[in-house]
Design a protein around this motif. Structure first.
Motif, PDB file in Angstrom:
ATOM      1  N   UNK A 163      53.091  27.611  40.656  1.00 41.44           N
ATOM      2  CA  UNK A 163      51.725  27.942  41.082  1.00 41.44           C
ATOM      3  C   UNK A 163      51.047  28.753  39.975  1.00 41.44           C
ATOM      4  N   UNK A 164      49.717  28.621  39.878  1.00 41.43           N
ATOM      5  CA  UNK A 164      48.990  29.347  38.845  1.00 41.43           C
ATOM      6  C   UNK A 164      47.767  30.043  39.438  1.00 41.43           C
ATOM      7  N   UNK A 165      47.433  31.177  38.834  1.00 39.14           N
ATOM      8  CA  UNK A 165      46.275  31.972  39.216  1.00 39.14           C
ATOM      9  C   UNK A 165      45.470  32.222  37.957  1.00 39.14           C
ATOM     10  N   UNK A 166      44.173  31.912  38.019  1.00 37.80           N
ATOM     11  CA  UNK A 166      43.303  32.191  36.882  1.00 37.80           C
ATOM     12  C   UNK A 166      42.503  33.443  37.187  1.00 37.80           C
ATOM     13  N   UNK A 167      42.600  34.427  36.312  1.00 38.61           N
ATOM     14  CA  UNK A 167      41.801  35.639  36.410  1.00 38.61           C
ATOM     15  C   UNK A 167      40.655  35.495  35.421  1.00 38.61           C
ATOM     16  N   UNK A 168      39.426  35.639  35.905  1.00 42.46           N
ATOM     17  CA  UNK A 168      38.248  35.394  35.063  1.00 42.46           C
ATOM     18  C   UNK A 168      37.347  36.621  35.062  1.00 42.46           C
ATOM     19  N   UNK A 169      36.753  36.887  33.897  1.00 41.29           N
ATOM     20  CA  UNK A 169      35.826  38.010  33.782  1.00 41.29           C
ATOM     21  C   UNK A 169      34.583  37.584  33.002  1.00 41.29           C
ATOM     22  N   UNK A 170      33.457  37.997  33.525  1.00 43.44           N
ATOM     23  CA  UNK A 170      32.171  37.803  32.856  1.00 43.44           C
ATOM     24  C   UNK A 170      31.320  39.010  33.262  1.00 43.44           C
ATOM     25  N   UNK A 171      30.779  39.759  32.308  1.00 41.74           N
ATOM     26  CA  UNK A 171      30.047  40.984  32.644  1.00 41.74           C
ATOM     27  C   UNK A 171      28.934  40.796  33.674  1.00 41.74           C
ATOM     28  N   UNK A 172      28.321  39.632  33.725  1.00 42.47           N
ATOM     29  CA  UNK A 172      27.212  39.422  34.658  1.00 42.47           C
ATOM     30  C   UNK A 172      27.678  39.202  36.100  1.00 42.47           C
ATOM     31  N   UNK A 173      28.983  38.988  36.309  1.00 39.33           N
ATOM     32  CA  UNK A 173      29.528  38.817  37.654  1.00 39.33           C
ATOM     33  C   UNK A 173      29.999  40.197  38.122  1.00 39.33           C
ATOM     34  N   UNK A 174      29.390  40.704  39.162  1.00 39.17           N
ATOM     35  CA  UNK A 174      29.727  42.048  39.631  1.00 39.17           C
ATOM     36  C   UNK A 174      30.444  41.988  40.971  1.00 39.17           C
ATOM     37  N   UNK A 175      31.132  43.068  41.279  1.00 36.86           N
ATOM     38  CA  UNK A 175      31.880  43.164  42.535  1.00 36.86           C
ATOM     39  C   UNK A 175      30.932  43.229  43.717  1.00 36.86           C
ATOM     40  N   UNK A 176      31.352  42.636  44.827  1.00 37.28           N
ATOM     41  CA  UNK A 176      30.587  42.776  46.062  1.00 37.28           C
ATOM     42  C   UNK A 176      30.878  44.148  46.643  1.00 37.28           C
ATOM     43  N   UNK A 177      29.918  44.703  47.344  1.00 34.95           N
ATOM     44  CA  UNK A 177      30.089  46.060  47.846  1.00 34.95           C
ATOM     45  C   UNK A 177      30.154  46.146  49.360  1.00 34.95           C
ATOM     46  N   UNK A 178      29.961  45.030  50.051  1.00 38.25           N
ATOM     47  CA  UNK A 178      30.025  45.112  51.512  1.00 38.25           C
ATOM     48  C   UNK A 178      31.359  44.577  52.002  1.00 38.25           C
ATOM     49  N   UNK A 179      31.713  44.923  53.196  1.00 37.68           N
ATOM     50  CA  UNK A 179      32.969  44.474  53.791  1.00 37.68           C
ATOM     51  C   UNK A 179      32.761  43.368  54.815  1.00 37.68           C
ATOM     52  N   UNK A 180      31.585  42.786  54.830  1.00 36.94           N
ATOM     53  CA  UNK A 180      31.288  41.730  55.786  1.00 36.94           C
ATOM     54  C   UNK A 180      32.134  40.497  55.474  1.00 36.94           C
TER      55      UNK A 180
END
Length: 128
Positions: free
Chosen positions: A51-68
């Motif tokens: 199995x494989x997992x891709x971890x991706x980063x791009x500065x314009x993609x930000x974390x979500x802040x709600x728990x909905x």
């Protein structure tokens, strides 16, 4: 058919790589990918079963802040082989300061599992 890989956006690429290497024995496949034009970096991590997992980063993609809870991807499960390993890894993660959102238990559909959050809040079921 099989799922080839799952990808997640991350804020701290190196910390997330280290987390999956440390706690789930992931191995980095190849070099870190970097596309300077798109300001995109990623790692492919591989697990013993392929199995494989891709971890991706791009500065314009930000974390979500709600728990909905929304529709779409909610968690993935990591099989560690035995009840004892589920218990051991859950306690190791707890000791190391990670949030346990579901204590080890047998679920109504017969899984023995615990649920934890990785460093960026992604939900992981640890199961047999």
């Amino acid at each position: 058919m099989r799922i080839e890989h799952i990808a997640i956006w991350v804020t701290d690429l190196e910390a997330m790589r280290a987390f999956y290497e440390t706690y789930f024995n992931a191995v980095v496949v190849g070099e870190k990918y970097h596309n300077a034009t798109k300001k995109f970096t990623s790692y492919f991590l591989s697990f013993t079963d392929g199995a494989r997992l891709e971890l991706m980063h791009k500065p314009s993609i930000t974390a979500t802040t709600d728990n909905e809870v929304n529709t779409g991807f909610i968690h993935f499960a990591m099989s560690v082989g035995t009840k004892e390993q589920v218990d051991f890894l859950t306690e190791k993660l707890r000791f190391d300061g990670f949030k346990i959102t579901g204590e080890p238990r047998t679920t109504g559909d017969g899984y023995y599992e615990s649920v934890i959050l990785d460093p960026e809040g992604n939900q992981i079921e640890i199961t047999i």
